[in-house]
Design a protein around this motif. Structure first.
Motif, PDB file in Angstrom:
ATOM      1  N   ASN A 133       0.999  -1.418  -0.159  1.00 36.40           N
ATOM      2  CA  ASN A 133      -0.532  -0.137   0.566  1.00 36.40           C
ATOM      3  C   ASN A 133       0.904   0.764   0.168  1.00 36.40           C
ATOM      4  O   ASN A 133       0.478   2.254  -0.771  1.00 36.40           O
ATOM      5  N   ASP A 134       1.299   1.712   0.995  1.00 31.77           N
ATOM      6  CA  ASP A 134       2.593   2.493   0.490  1.00 31.77           C
ATOM      7  C   ASP A 134       3.682   2.993  -0.440  1.00 31.77           C
ATOM      8  O   ASP A 134       3.214   3.786  -0.814  1.00 31.77           O
ATOM      9  N   ALA A 135       3.848   1.856  -1.410  1.00 29.01           N
ATOM     10  CA  ALA A 135       4.427   1.807  -2.871  1.00 29.01           C
ATOM     11  C   ALA A 135       3.789   1.989  -3.415  1.00 29.01           C
ATOM     12  O   ALA A 135       3.938   2.916  -4.331  1.00 29.01           O
ATOM     13  N   THR A 136       2.494   2.231  -3.322  1.00 30.93           N
ATOM     14  CA  THR A 136       1.240   1.579  -3.998  1.00 30.93           C
ATOM     15  C   THR A 136       0.846   3.085  -4.292  1.00 30.93           C
ATOM     16  O   THR A 136       0.916   4.281  -5.522  1.00 30.93           O
ATOM     17  N   LYS A 137       0.849   3.475  -3.231  1.00 30.30           N
ATOM     18  CA  LYS A 137       0.657   5.713  -2.728  1.00 30.30           C
ATOM     19  C   LYS A 137       1.384   5.865  -3.115  1.00 30.30           C
ATOM     20  O   LYS A 137       1.715   6.942  -4.198  1.00 30.30           O
ATOM     21  N   ALA A 138       2.500   5.941  -2.896  1.00 31.11           N
ATOM     22  CA  ALA A 138       3.795   6.262  -3.300  1.00 31.11           C
ATOM     23  C   ALA A 138       4.388   6.511  -4.885  1.00 31.11           C
ATOM     24  O   ALA A 138       3.852   7.125  -5.825  1.00 31.11           O
ATOM     25  N   PHE A 139       3.545   5.536  -6.007  1.00 28.48           N
ATOM     26  CA  PHE A 139       4.015   5.159  -7.077  1.00 28.48           C
ATOM     27  C   PHE A 139       3.212   6.151  -7.601  1.00 28.48           C
ATOM     28  O   PHE A 139       3.498   6.783  -8.200  1.00 28.48           O
ATOM     29  N   LEU A 140       2.010   5.926  -7.245  1.00 26.85           N
ATOM     30  CA  LEU A 140       0.449   6.841  -7.820  1.00 26.85           C
ATOM     31  C   LEU A 140       0.715   9.121  -7.495  1.00 26.85           C
ATOM     32  O   LEU A 140       0.407   9.073  -8.120  1.00 26.85           O
ATOM     33  N   SER A 141       1.334   8.626  -6.534  1.00 25.32           N
ATOM     34  CA  SER A 141       1.531   9.929  -6.132  1.00 25.32           C
ATOM     35  C   SER A 141       2.630  10.895  -7.245  1.00 25.32           C
ATOM     36  O   SER A 141       2.664  11.640  -7.565  1.00 25.32           O
ATOM     37  N   ARG A 142       3.348  10.721  -7.941  1.00 25.83           N
ATOM     38  CA  ARG A 142       4.780  10.739  -7.911  1.00 25.83           C
ATOM     39  C   ARG A 142       4.145  10.623  -9.542  1.00 25.83           C
ATOM     40  O   ARG A 142       4.749  11.383 -10.370  1.00 25.83           O
ATOM     41  N   TYR A 143       3.453   9.043 -10.076  1.00 28.80           N
ATOM     42  CA  TYR A 143       3.611   9.109 -11.568  1.00 28.80           C
ATOM     43  C   TYR A 143       1.610   8.984 -11.854  1.00 28.80           C
ATOM     44  O   TYR A 143       1.898   8.590 -13.242  1.00 28.80           O
ATOM     45  N   GLY A 144       1.217   9.614 -11.207  1.00 30.17           N
ATOM     46  CA  GLY A 144      -0.081   8.557 -11.769  1.00 30.17           C
ATOM     47  C   GLY A 144      -0.674   9.598 -12.390  1.00 30.17           C
ATOM     48  O   GLY A 144      -0.295  11.438 -12.003  1.00 30.17           O
ATOM     49  N   ASP A 145      -1.186   9.687 -13.405  1.00 25.53           N
ATOM     50  CA  ASP A 145      -2.446  10.788 -14.196  1.00 25.53           C
ATOM     51  C   ASP A 145      -1.582  11.313 -15.415  1.00 25.53           C
ATOM     52  O   ASP A 145      -2.051  12.725 -14.963  1.00 25.53           O
ATOM     53  N   LEU A 146      -0.667  10.697 -15.079  1.00 28.97           N
ATOM     54  CA  LEU A 146       0.870  11.105 -15.938  1.00 28.97           C
ATOM     55  C   LEU A 146       0.281  11.242 -17.773  1.00 28.97           C
ATOM     56  O   LEU A 146       0.741  11.644 -18.389  1.00 28.97           O
ATOM     57  N   MET A 157       6.242  18.744 -13.781  1.00 27.55           N
ATOM     58  CA  MET A 157       5.721  19.858 -13.560  1.00 27.55           C
ATOM     59  C   MET A 157       3.950  19.438 -12.558  1.00 27.55           C
ATOM     60  O   MET A 157       3.943  20.228 -12.335  1.00 27.55           O
ATOM     61  N   LYS A 158       3.973  18.130 -12.876  1.00 30.66           N
ATOM     62  CA  LYS A 158       2.996  17.461 -11.759  1.00 30.66           C
ATOM     63  C   LYS A 158       3.484  18.107 -10.134  1.00 30.66           C
ATOM     64  O   LYS A 158       2.585  19.064  -9.424  1.00 30.66           O
ATOM     65  N   GLN A 159       4.682  17.508  -9.977  1.00 27.69           N
ATOM     66  CA  GLN A 159       5.544  18.034  -8.375  1.00 27.69           C
ATOM     67  C   GLN A 159       5.381  19.596  -8.452  1.00 27.69           C
ATOM     68  O   GLN A 159       5.512  19.786  -6.616  1.00 27.69           O
ATOM     69  N   LYS A 160       4.807  20.314  -9.180  1.00 21.61           N
ATOM     70  CA  LYS A 160       5.416  21.643  -8.820  1.00 21.61           C
ATOM     71  C   LYS A 160       4.009  22.302  -8.800  1.00 21.61           C
ATOM     72  O   LYS A 160       3.737  22.994  -7.779  1.00 21.61           O
ATOM     73  N   GLU A 161       3.026  21.855  -9.572  1.00 21.15           N
ATOM     74  CA  GLU A 161       1.531  21.746  -9.272  1.00 21.15           C
ATOM     75  C   GLU A 161       0.968  21.452  -7.576  1.00 21.15           C
ATOM     76  O   GLU A 161       0.648  21.825  -6.846  1.00 21.15           O
ATOM     77  N   ARG A 162       2.463  20.250  -7.516  1.00 24.87           N
ATOM     78  CA  ARG A 162       1.131  19.642  -6.682  1.00 24.87           C
ATOM     79  C   ARG A 162       1.725  20.334  -4.954  1.00 24.87           C
ATOM     80  O   ARG A 162       1.054  20.618  -4.000  1.00 24.87           O
ATOM     81  N   MET A 163       3.452  20.962  -5.279  1.00 25.71           N
ATOM     82  CA  MET A 163       3.543  21.907  -4.048  1.00 25.71           C
ATOM     83  C   MET A 163       3.555  23.361  -4.232  1.00 25.71           C
ATOM     84  O   MET A 163       2.986  23.868  -2.857  1.00 25.71           O
ATOM     85  N   GLN A 167       1.289  24.812  -0.734  1.00 26.91           N
ATOM     86  CA  GLN A 167       1.697  26.003  -0.195  1.00 26.91           C
ATOM     87  C   GLN A 167       0.445  26.681   0.032  1.00 26.91           C
ATOM     88  O   GLN A 167      -0.045  27.538   0.940  1.00 26.91           O
ATOM     89  N   LYS A 168      -0.656  26.309  -1.130  1.00 30.10           N
ATOM     90  CA  LYS A 168      -1.774  27.359  -0.811  1.00 30.10           C
ATOM     91  C   LYS A 168      -3.204  27.245   0.228  1.00 30.10           C
ATOM     92  O   LYS A 168      -3.050  27.448   1.124  1.00 30.10           O
ATOM     93  N   ALA A 169      -2.309  25.503   0.359  1.00 32.47           N
ATOM     94  CA  ALA A 169      -3.527  24.746   1.628  1.00 32.47           C
ATOM     95  C   ALA A 169      -2.781  25.371   2.729  1.00 32.47           C
ATOM     96  O   ALA A 169      -2.295  25.954   3.215  1.00 32.47           O
TER      97      ALA A 169
END
Length: 169
Positions: A133-146, A157-163, A167-169
């Motif tokens: 579950n941890d590996a899948t969550k990390a994989f999807l947070s990095r490579y999901g929706d590409l 760019m995805k990482q930049k948008e996430r950052m 910052q907004k939250a």
């Protein structure tokens, strides 16, 4: 054996093996064929292969444990440095494949454990389930929706948008 044993119950084995009764002095056709094959095919091929192996032994390349040097990220590349862009993209692709394999191996371990344990897999396979579950969550947070045409630039760019969202939250 003691000297007073019963010779009828325990017979003594013969002292010599009988000589085989050979009818002819010629070897059998199977022996001739095997020797002919050995000296005409097997021996030359083996010697040739040993010769080639001795020549190539100095420059052995192990293809399945190739180690690539780490290259800079896209963020560290100079503007217009296309070689750096290409190297960073290839590094990202290698990292992506490695991460895919890590998730696949953890999934295989989890499936094997659940199949082995049966109904009590929640209790006995908790470590495998947590790792997967941890590996899948990390994989999807990095490579999901590409998408199908994922690249290092899209991932950045995805990482930049996430950052920026963090910052907004």
């Amino acid at each position: 054996m003691p000297d007073d044993f019963d010779k009828d119950v325990y017979p003594v084995p013969p002292r010599r093996t009988p000589a085989d009764n050979k009818q002819t002095s010629l070897p059998s056709p199977a022996v001739i064929a095997s020797k002919l094959f050995y000296y005409s095919v097997d021996l030359p091929v083996t010697k040739f292969r040993e010769c080639i192996d001795s020549i190539q032994s100095g420059n052995k390349s192990v293809y399945y444990h190739q180690r690539f040097r780490r290259v800079p990220d896209l963020t560290e590349c100079e503007e217009g440095d296309y070689v750096c862009y290409y190297e960073a993209e290839m590094q990202w692709r290698r990292d992506y494949k490695v991460d895919q394999e890590i998730v696949r191996i953890l999934q295989e371990r989890m499936r094997a454990c659940t199949q082995r344990e049966g109904d009590s897999y929640h209790q006995n396979c908790s470590k495998e389930l947590q790792n997967y579950n941890d590996a899948t969550k990390a994989f999807l947070s990095r490579y999901g929706d590409l998408g199908a045409y994922a690249s290092g630039r899209k991932c950045l760019m995805k990482q930049k948008e996430r950052m920026m969202d963090a910052q907004k939250a």
